[in-house]
Structures are given as C-alpha cells and as structure tokens.
Design a protein around this motif. Sequence first.
Motif, PDB file in Angstrom:
ATOM      1  N   UNK A 129      38.553  37.177  43.963  1.00 29.49           N
ATOM      2  CA  UNK A 129      37.602  37.997  43.200  1.00 29.49           C
ATOM      3  C   UNK A 129      36.171  37.767  43.684  1.00 29.49           C
ATOM      4  N   UNK A 136      33.893  40.668  44.982  1.00 27.65           N
ATOM      5  CA  UNK A 136      32.626  40.993  44.316  1.00 27.65           C
ATOM      6  C   UNK A 136      31.468  40.977  45.295  1.00 27.65           C
ATOM      7  N   UNK A 137      31.469  40.014  46.205  1.00 27.53           N
ATOM      8  CA  UNK A 137      30.370  39.936  47.175  1.00 27.53           C
ATOM      9  C   UNK A 137      30.420  41.117  48.140  1.00 27.53           C
ATOM     10  N   UNK A 164      31.528  44.869  39.494  1.00 29.16           N
ATOM     11  CA  UNK A 164      32.771  44.338  38.940  1.00 29.16           C
ATOM     12  C   UNK A 164      33.913  45.335  38.979  1.00 29.16           C
ATOM     13  N   UNK A 165      33.596  46.595  38.748  1.00 28.56           N
ATOM     14  CA  UNK A 165      34.679  47.586  38.710  1.00 28.56           C
ATOM     15  C   UNK A 165      35.338  47.703  40.080  1.00 28.56           C
ATOM     16  N   UNK A 197      37.366  44.585  40.995  1.00 35.40           N
ATOM     17  CA  UNK A 197      38.696  44.531  40.392  1.00 35.40           C
ATOM     18  C   UNK A 197      39.660  45.450  41.140  1.00 35.40           C
ATOM     19  N   UNK A 198      39.192  46.634  41.463  1.00 34.14           N
ATOM     20  CA  UNK A 198      40.042  47.548  42.230  1.00 34.14           C
ATOM     21  C   UNK A 198      40.430  46.929  43.567  1.00 34.14           C
ATOM     22  N   UNK A 252      40.576  43.748  44.387  1.00 35.21           N
ATOM     23  CA  UNK A 252      41.520  42.642  44.203  1.00 35.21           C
ATOM     24  C   UNK A 252      42.942  43.177  44.029  1.00 35.21           C
ATOM     25  N   UNK A 253      43.082  44.215  43.243  1.00 37.62           N
ATOM     26  CA  UNK A 253      44.428  44.760  43.033  1.00 37.62           C
ATOM     27  C   UNK A 253      44.975  45.384  44.307  1.00 37.62           C
TER      28      UNK A 253
END
Lengths: 141, 168, 333
Positions: free
Chosen positions: B21, B25-26, B31-32, B35-36, B38-39
């Motif tokens: 994450x 994020x970096x 954040x949105x 998250x996408x 990461x998934x």
Amino acid sequence: MNMNMNAHPGDLLSALVDGALTPAEEAGVRAHLETCADCRRELRLITEGRTLVRSLPPVDPPFGFFERMLRPRQRWARRGVAGLAAGAAASVAVLAFAAPREANVAPHVAQLVDAHTASASTSGDPISEITPAAAPVSFKR
Amino acid sequence: MAGEGAPTWEEVARSHGRFLYTVAYRLTGNREDAQDLVQEVLLRVRRGLQTYEPGSMEGWLSRIATNAFLDDVRRRKRRPEDLLPDDPDWVLPPTGAADEALAAEVLPDDIQAALRRLPEDFRAAVVLCDVVGLSYQEIGDSLGIPVGTVRSRIHRGRALLRQVLTLT
Amino acid sequence: MKRIVGLVAVAAVAIGPAPLARAAASRDPLDEARQAAEKTPFSGSVTLQWREASVLHTDQLTVKGTHGTLLAQGQRSAMAVGTERLVYNPGDGWQELWPAGLGAARRPNLEATYDVRPAGSDRVAGYPTDAIDVLKAGVVRERLDLEATTKLLLRRQQYDGRGVLERAFVFDQIQIGDVSMTAPTTPPAPKQAAPRALSLSDVPASEREPSRLAAGYQREGAYRQGGVVQLVYSDGLYDLSLFEQQGALDPGDLPAQRRTTTFGGHPAWAFSWPGGEGITWTGGRTVYTLMGDVPPDELTTVAASVPLHRSTSVAHRLRQACRGLVESFTGSF
C-alpha cells in the motif's frame, strides 16, 4: 564514460549519491566538483530531493482494508461487505467495489494491543502478561 | 498453492500488504487509486505466482505494482504533466530560483504532492529508488529500460521535486 | 520441541532457595517468576479481573506451561515458546506477534523506580506463597504472590494511586510440577508478519523521540510493523507502548467502548481491555496511541509527557543530513 574533468557530470551526480559509480568514475566526478560551483549546487539540490523522498514514512491503508479483503465474513466488517459471498477465493474484483473509501487513518487498536502484549510479555513475567491475550475482547466500532 | 514454496496471495497480502500500500500510495498519490492499485497487484500476484522466484518479495511486488501503475497511466492516455521543456541536458533552471530555502515545515504530504507532480516515468523511478530502495540495475530490470535511462529519470525527478518544494 | 530459552542468561538476579528472610535479598520478584515459568511444569485455571471505567470485569481462562512453552486458552489462545509469541484467533489461525529472533525486550532495573518489600506469607490455590509489595513513591502499586518453593507467580494484584484494585490475575486452582506433562504443540509456520526491531537510526528523527517519559519510563526499544512505529518504554515493572501513525484521526473508527477524556487540556479517547489501558490522541498530523497494563491515572500522566511538537523542523534536520552527505563528496563545502 566521459572522464573529462571539464564536462559537467549531470545525472552522474545522482549516481554518486546512490553509490552507483565505479571508483574511477567517482574519482572523476569528485575532481570536477572541486572546481565547479554550479555542479556543487546541483549536487546539493538533488541530494535534498533524494533525502526528502527517503524521509517519507510508510503509509497505512484505511482501517480494515486488508481485513475486509481477506476475511469478508468478520462480523465487524463495514457496510457493504458483510453480505458478500464467503471464502478466501472470493474474487478480489468483487471486493474492489465494496471497499469503502476513507480519507483518514485510525489506530488498529486490536492489532496494537496484540503487538504491545507480545513485547511486554517477553520482558516481564510471561504468565500474567500473556494470559490476558487469550481473554475475550471486543473492539467493535 | 502455486509453485514450490510460493506463497498464496492471501499470505502475500497479510505479510506485505502495508508495504504494498505504501508503494501504491507513493506512486498514485491518493488513497482511492492506491487501493485500486493494490487490488490490481494482488490479482496479478494470483495469476503470476507460478512464475515467482524466491528472492525479494518486496522487489517482486514493487515491480508488479510499478508496471501496473504505468500500464494504467498509458491506458488512460494521460499526458504526463510537462514541467520542463523537452531538453535532456537541462535539469535545473539557470537562475538561482531553486536555491531558495525549503518551506519551514516540509510535511510528508507536501513531499507526496510534489512527487505527484512528476511525470509518471520519473515518479516511478524515484519511488523504486528512494521508497523501495532498489538498485539502478533492479529498477532497469523492473521497467525494462537501460541503467542510463534509470539514472537520468531519477536525477531529473529529484531535481524537479526539489524545485517544486521551493519556497516562493 | 525444545526451545533454547535465552532469558535465563539475561536475568541479573541471583537465584537460590529463598526462605522468607532471603527473599528480601532478591529484588526482582518478576524476574524470579519468569524463570520459574520457564522451567516449572504447571496447569491450572486463572481468574482475571480488570477495570473498565468503574466496572470491574471478570474472566476465566486456563493456562499451562512446560519446557519453556506456555499456552493460555480462552476465547482466543495465546502461546509463548521461548521468546516467541503467537496468538490464535478462531477462524483465522495462528499469527506470530513476536518472532523468537527478536529475543526478550529489555527492562531497566526494577529497583531504580520501585521499592520491593516482603509482605509476609499467604495461600493461593492451596499453595503457600511469599507475598511481596512493589511500591512507587511510597504507594503500593502491586502485590505479588510467588509460590514459596517454585517461585511461580500465583497471584498479582494491581492498585491505582488511591489504593483501588485495578487489575488482578490469580490462579483458582493449579497443579505444579507434573513433569510428565507434554508441551503444547507448537503451531506450524504462522502467516502474519511480526514486528521488526529497528536500530533507532532507522527510525526517522521525527519519530524517534522522546527517550524518556514521565514517572520513570525510559525507552527500551523501537519496532516497526507495517506503517506503524512502536516505541516501547519501561519503568522496570511495566512496559508502555507508544504507537505513532501519520494521518488524520477519525474517532468513529476507535473502539465502540471508548471513553472521551482529556489530559493537559488535550482531547483524547481512552479504552480498556483485559490486559491494560490505552489512550489515543492527535498532534498535528500524527495519531498517537499509548497503552500498557497500568492504571488509567498513570497512563494519563505519562501521555501528558509525550511531546507533540518536535524540537526542530523536518526541513532543518533534512538540510543537516544533506550537508553531511554532500560534504563527504566534495570535501569542504
């Protein structure tokens, strides 16, 4: 590799700071730096840029992000996820629609408690320190 | 379980989720999208576990994450923000503007915002070097580019970032 | 499976037969208890009492130990194997909380902050015990009952500053010394990543301080798990963990049973669990959580001593760091 002391090293300055130069290359760049104020300035600025990014802390996902992905049946799952089909094989793509969007962080209190209990129990009396970890505890939100 | 000794994607998520994450994020800056990403990475991990070679899990995940990120950038056909003229020899402005002091309190959010202003190719190289800690060679292998290009992107990324954070 | 228990080597307290007169000479009863727990087979049931606001809760669990392995069982299970710590959540399996490789967390000398005084004899679960009082600033904070022969901790009672019982651990019944007991089965490789110890230079300077807190707590270690840094402080009797996370706090995500409170004029949220007390507050864009098995009044005192504003700006420290780096490449700069 151009070893001419008069040529500005350019991106070799980043390689210098990252330790990606051979000893001979490094000697050449250092020799240039001794005589070139512009490149010393550039070195300082990109070093600051490097250090700034390296100072960034790790980032936490929103509370429960991975828990929801991995354990969709937990009864404290947030709205929208509780009704999903169970099983670790549940499609990640389905969960992608259900994962809530959050702008804030929150302490994962249950995990912090476990982490604290674990470390405290190694330095004190283990029986009285670790036994509470088995007690029922609920940090429902 | 795919492959001999290869982890399941659940194990990857449990053990390396926060690292993943952070990298996401970096790279994405919000954040949105993180998250996408990461998934998306965990989906690719599920498909790609047969090819996993034991070694640095974080390096492997970083490679998947960065390529997924850049694939998405290209798919959206976003033009990289142009902060510089397209002159490879020019890194810093010739005046002393970039010598100005850093802001009194450079918060991680400020640094992240500056990262986000970098063209994605520069941002990916800087993140792999200064957030993940990969070597130039490892970054080149991850992105499929020569080491010289890695070095150039890192250098220009750092200079741009520093310039963006100048107190004006 | 036998594990090498390195804690015996770490202990600095003299061990020996301890009739009451000589118990006064061994000044760390918890260290004695720890060594006893590692080598004395036992099996029993325990009553835990813990206070949440004004309510005293009670739980019961079974605990057994042999050959350096301890297993406590309640709604969850917690296991100690040497210095390794694991917890079992139903439906989730075993999770490693503390890897054996980290060894034992350090504590300063108990007597640096506390007075230890024998308090006569008692009986717990049918066994004779040596009672020992541990005092801070003249006030009894804990009474410990160690079984007279083996020095196993059979009862531990904690009092807050006013003498009110805050927490208790007591064996209701126990069998000691059955050497035929087999050790609990150590679980297969657990799945969760455990904290990594940090040398403090790995922790960004802004997260590293302070080295001391109020009431005699000094920093003994720093660990990182995921995005959270955990600074561990100890006063010799208790460990406190200070967790720091970057971001903005949404109090709606804290435990449902939290209590709003303040310390030093700062809004905070307090919560309790069978093993301790916790308090969460914010400073700037950092969320702080301090926790430990101390009474709430002590926790609040220590929380108030956590500095929220760092002494120098991030940019200043970065420039210091950069200057050193650049100087090493260019000679004088």
